[in-house]
Design a protein around this motif. Structure first.
Motif, PDB file in Angstrom:
ATOM      1  N   VAL A 151      18.450  92.257 -26.932  1.00  0.00           N
ATOM      2  CA  VAL A 151      17.496  91.531 -27.773  1.00  0.00           C
ATOM      3  C   VAL A 151      18.244  90.421 -28.489  1.00  0.00           C
ATOM      4  O   VAL A 151      19.332  90.627 -29.019  1.00  0.00           O
ATOM      5  CB  VAL A 151      16.847  92.466 -28.826  1.00  0.00           C
ATOM      6  N   SER A 152      17.662  89.228 -28.488  1.00  0.00           N
ATOM      7  CA  SER A 152      18.239  88.101 -29.220  1.00  0.00           C
ATOM      8  C   SER A 152      17.107  87.307 -29.852  1.00  0.00           C
ATOM      9  O   SER A 152      15.930  87.531 -29.572  1.00  0.00           O
ATOM     10  CB  SER A 152      19.078  87.208 -28.299  1.00  0.00           C
ATOM     11  N   MET A 153      17.476  86.374 -30.737  1.00  0.00           N
ATOM     12  CA  MET A 153      16.495  85.509 -31.377  1.00  0.00           C
ATOM     13  C   MET A 153      16.906  84.066 -31.073  1.00  0.00           C
ATOM     14  O   MET A 153      17.685  83.469 -31.806  1.00  0.00           O
ATOM     15  CB  MET A 153      16.461  85.761 -32.884  1.00  0.00           C
ATOM     16  N   PRO A 154      16.379  83.501 -29.979  1.00  0.00           N
ATOM     17  CA  PRO A 154      16.803  82.166 -29.577  1.00  0.00           C
ATOM     18  C   PRO A 154      16.301  81.049 -30.492  1.00  0.00           C
ATOM     19  O   PRO A 154      16.894  79.983 -30.545  1.00  0.00           O
ATOM     20  CB  PRO A 154      16.223  82.019 -28.177  1.00  0.00           C
ATOM     21  N   GLU A 155      15.209  81.306 -31.198  1.00  0.00           N
ATOM     22  CA  GLU A 155      14.666  80.313 -32.137  1.00  0.00           C
ATOM     23  C   GLU A 155      13.850  81.044 -33.193  1.00  0.00           C
ATOM     24  O   GLU A 155      13.537  82.222 -33.040  1.00  0.00           O
ATOM     25  CB  GLU A 155      13.816  79.271 -31.400  1.00  0.00           C
ATOM     26  N   ALA A 156      13.515  80.353 -34.247  1.00  0.00           N
ATOM     27  CA  ALA A 156      12.792  80.963 -35.363  1.00  0.00           C
ATOM     28  C   ALA A 156      11.495  81.627 -34.894  1.00  0.00           C
ATOM     29  O   ALA A 156      10.708  81.017 -34.183  1.00  0.00           O
ATOM     30  CB  ALA A 156      12.476  79.914 -36.418  1.00  0.00           C
ATOM     31  N   GLY A 157      11.306  82.882 -35.272  1.00  0.00           N
ATOM     32  CA  GLY A 157      10.067  83.594 -34.994  1.00  0.00           C
ATOM     33  C   GLY A 157       9.921  84.097 -33.567  1.00  0.00           C
ATOM     34  O   GLY A 157       8.845  84.559 -33.198  1.00  0.00           O
ATOM     35  N   VAL A 158      10.971  84.015 -32.759  1.00  0.00           N
ATOM     36  CA  VAL A 158      10.873  84.423 -31.350  1.00  0.00           C
ATOM     37  C   VAL A 158      11.969  85.430 -31.023  1.00  0.00           C
ATOM     38  O   VAL A 158      13.142  85.179 -31.291  1.00  0.00           O
ATOM     39  CB  VAL A 158      11.021  83.198 -30.410  1.00  0.00           C
ATOM     40  N   LEU A 159      11.589  86.562 -30.459  1.00  0.00           N
ATOM     41  CA  LEU A 159      12.560  87.524 -29.943  1.00  0.00           C
ATOM     42  C   LEU A 159      12.577  87.404 -28.429  1.00  0.00           C
ATOM     43  O   LEU A 159      11.528  87.264 -27.800  1.00  0.00           O
ATOM     44  CB  LEU A 159      12.189  88.961 -30.316  1.00  0.00           C
ATOM     45  N   GLU A 160      13.759  87.495 -27.860  1.00  0.00           N
ATOM     46  CA  GLU A 160      13.906  87.454 -26.412  1.00  0.00           C
ATOM     47  C   GLU A 160      14.523  88.767 -25.961  1.00  0.00           C
ATOM     48  O   GLU A 160      15.529  89.198 -26.518  1.00  0.00           O
ATOM     49  CB  GLU A 160      14.801  86.280 -26.022  1.00  0.00           C
ATOM     50  N   LEU A 161      13.918  89.402 -24.979  1.00  0.00           N
ATOM     51  CA  LEU A 161      14.419  90.660 -24.431  1.00  0.00           C
ATOM     52  C   LEU A 161      14.889  90.425 -23.006  1.00  0.00           C
ATOM     53  O   LEU A 161      14.204  89.750 -22.236  1.00  0.00           O
ATOM     54  CB  LEU A 161      13.326  91.738 -24.435  1.00  0.00           C
ATOM     55  N   ARG A 162      16.046  90.984 -22.681  1.00  0.00           N
ATOM     56  CA  ARG A 162      16.590  90.887 -21.333  1.00  0.00           C
ATOM     57  C   ARG A 162      16.918  92.292 -20.865  1.00  0.00           C
ATOM     58  O   ARG A 162      17.497  93.070 -21.604  1.00  0.00           O
ATOM     59  CB  ARG A 162      17.878  90.073 -21.315  1.00  0.00           C
ATOM     60  N   GLY A 163      16.587  92.593 -19.638  1.00  0.00           N
ATOM     61  CA  GLY A 163      16.881  93.909 -19.104  1.00  0.00           C
ATOM     62  C   GLY A 163      17.848  93.832 -17.942  1.00  0.00           C
ATOM     63  O   GLY A 163      17.936  92.820 -17.258  1.00  0.00           O
ATOM     64  N   SER A 164      18.553  94.921 -17.716  1.00  0.00           N
ATOM     65  CA  SER A 164      19.429  94.979 -16.550  1.00  0.00           C
ATOM     66  C   SER A 164      18.598  95.122 -15.273  1.00  0.00           C
ATOM     67  O   SER A 164      19.099  94.942 -14.178  1.00  0.00           O
ATOM     68  CB  SER A 164      20.428  96.131 -16.676  1.00  0.00           C
ATOM     69  N   ARG A 165      17.326  95.467 -15.437  1.00  0.00           N
ATOM     70  CA  ARG A 165      16.335  95.458 -14.353  1.00  0.00           C
ATOM     71  C   ARG A 165      15.059  94.868 -14.943  1.00  0.00           C
ATOM     72  O   ARG A 165      15.010  94.492 -16.108  1.00  0.00           O
ATOM     73  CB  ARG A 165      16.072  96.890 -13.860  1.00  0.00           C
ATOM     74  N   SER A 166      14.007  94.819 -14.154  1.00  0.00           N
ATOM     75  CA  SER A 166      12.728  94.308 -14.643  1.00  0.00           C
ATOM     76  C   SER A 166      12.260  95.134 -15.827  1.00  0.00           C
ATOM     77  O   SER A 166      12.433  96.353 -15.869  1.00  0.00           O
ATOM     78  CB  SER A 166      11.675  94.381 -13.543  1.00  0.00           C
ATOM     79  N   LEU A 167      11.648  94.460 -16.797  1.00  0.00           N
ATOM     80  CA  LEU A 167      11.137  95.124 -17.997  1.00  0.00           C
ATOM     81  C   LEU A 167       9.676  95.503 -17.811  1.00  0.00           C
ATOM     82  O   LEU A 167       8.911  94.784 -17.173  1.00  0.00           O
ATOM     83  CB  LEU A 167      11.264  94.205 -19.206  1.00  0.00           C
ATOM     84  N   VAL A 168       9.299  96.639 -18.394  1.00  0.00           N
ATOM     85  CA  VAL A 168       7.909  97.084 -18.415  1.00  0.00           C
ATOM     86  C   VAL A 168       7.482  97.070 -19.877  1.00  0.00           C
ATOM     87  O   VAL A 168       8.114  97.693 -20.723  1.00  0.00           O
ATOM     88  CB  VAL A 168       7.762  98.509 -17.828  1.00  0.00           C
ATOM     89  N   LEU A 169       6.420  96.330 -20.178  1.00  0.00           N
ATOM     90  CA  LEU A 169       5.912  96.219 -21.549  1.00  0.00           C
ATOM     91  C   LEU A 169       4.592  96.976 -21.643  1.00  0.00           C
ATOM     92  O   LEU A 169       3.680  96.743 -20.857  1.00  0.00           O
ATOM     93  CB  LEU A 169       5.692  94.751 -21.916  1.00  0.00           C
ATOM     94  N   ARG A 170       4.531  97.885 -22.641  1.00  0.00           N
ATOM     95  CA  ARG A 170       3.317  98.678 -22.825  1.00  0.00           C
ATOM     96  C   ARG A 170       2.870  98.595 -24.279  1.00  0.00           C
ATOM     97  O   ARG A 170       3.627  98.979 -25.166  1.00  0.00           O
ATOM     98  CB  ARG A 170       3.586 100.136 -22.469  1.00  0.00           C
ATOM     99  N   PRO A 171       1.652  98.108 -24.526  1.00  0.00           N
ATOM    100  CA  PRO A 171       1.144  98.142 -25.899  1.00  0.00           C
ATOM    101  C   PRO A 171       1.003  99.597 -26.347  1.00  0.00           C
ATOM    102  O   PRO A 171       0.565 100.452 -25.586  1.00  0.00           O
ATOM    103  CB  PRO A 171      -0.226  97.472 -25.805  1.00  0.00           C
ATOM    104  N   HIS A 172       1.410  99.879 -27.575  1.00  0.00           N
ATOM    105  CA  HIS A 172       1.316 101.247 -28.103  1.00  0.00           C
ATOM    106  C   HIS A 172       0.198 101.315 -29.139  1.00  0.00           C
ATOM    107  O   HIS A 172      -0.755 102.062 -28.978  1.00  0.00           O
ATOM    108  CB  HIS A 172       2.660 101.663 -28.690  1.00  0.00           C
ATOM    109  N   VAL A 173       0.339 100.563 -30.214  1.00  0.00           N
ATOM    110  CA  VAL A 173      -0.722 100.374 -31.204  1.00  0.00           C
ATOM    111  C   VAL A 173      -0.731  98.882 -31.520  1.00  0.00           C
ATOM    112  O   VAL A 173       0.032  98.119 -30.957  1.00  0.00           O
ATOM    113  CB  VAL A 173      -0.497 101.230 -32.483  1.00  0.00           C
TER     114      VAL A 173
END
Length: 122
Positions: free
Chosen positions: A86-108
């Motif tokens: 996880v990094s913050m490349p610019e204000a208000g933005v988080l960037e996630l990088r995975g060693s493989r493809s990422l799966v994003l799941r809304p929780h709440v």
């Protein structure tokens, strides 16, 4: 920490062991105090976030990344573990990088769960 008055009845080796542990504990408490004094507030923190957060010095929007190994054991080879960075490349933005493809799941409404795609799903 004060000694328990009942300790006088313990064998000498046990009294010595307790004194040694108290000494180690006091040294660690001093180290924690120094860490809290030397690392100022930053945008990156962990631990008890509402009581005594631990801060990680950060560079304003730059290359600093925090890595989470979510699968596997410690390895010097990035591709052998399941890592998410996880990094913050610019204000208000988080960037996630995975060693493989990422799966994003809304929780709440304010939580998003991120995992790595399983090898079996390729």
């Amino acid at each position: 920490m004060t000694a328990d008055p009942r300790e006088d009845r313990l064998p000498k080796w046990a009294q010595t062991a307790l004194a040694s542990e108290r000494s180690k504990s006091a040294a660690l408490e001093r180290e924690i105090g120094k860490m809290r004094e030397t690392v100022e507030w930053s945008r990156i923190s962990y631990g008890d976030l509402y009581g005594f957060p631990q801060y990680i010095p950060d560079e304003r929007y730059g290359p600093q990344r925090v890595r989470f190994t979510v699968e596997g054991e410690q390895s010097s080879k990035y591709h052998e573990t399941g890592d998410i960075e996880v990094s913050m490349p610019e204000a208000g933005v988080l960037e996630l990088r995975g060693s493989r493809s990422l799966v994003l799941r809304p929780h709440v409404s304010n939580v998003l769960r991120v995992s790595l795609r399983k090898w079996s799903e390729w």
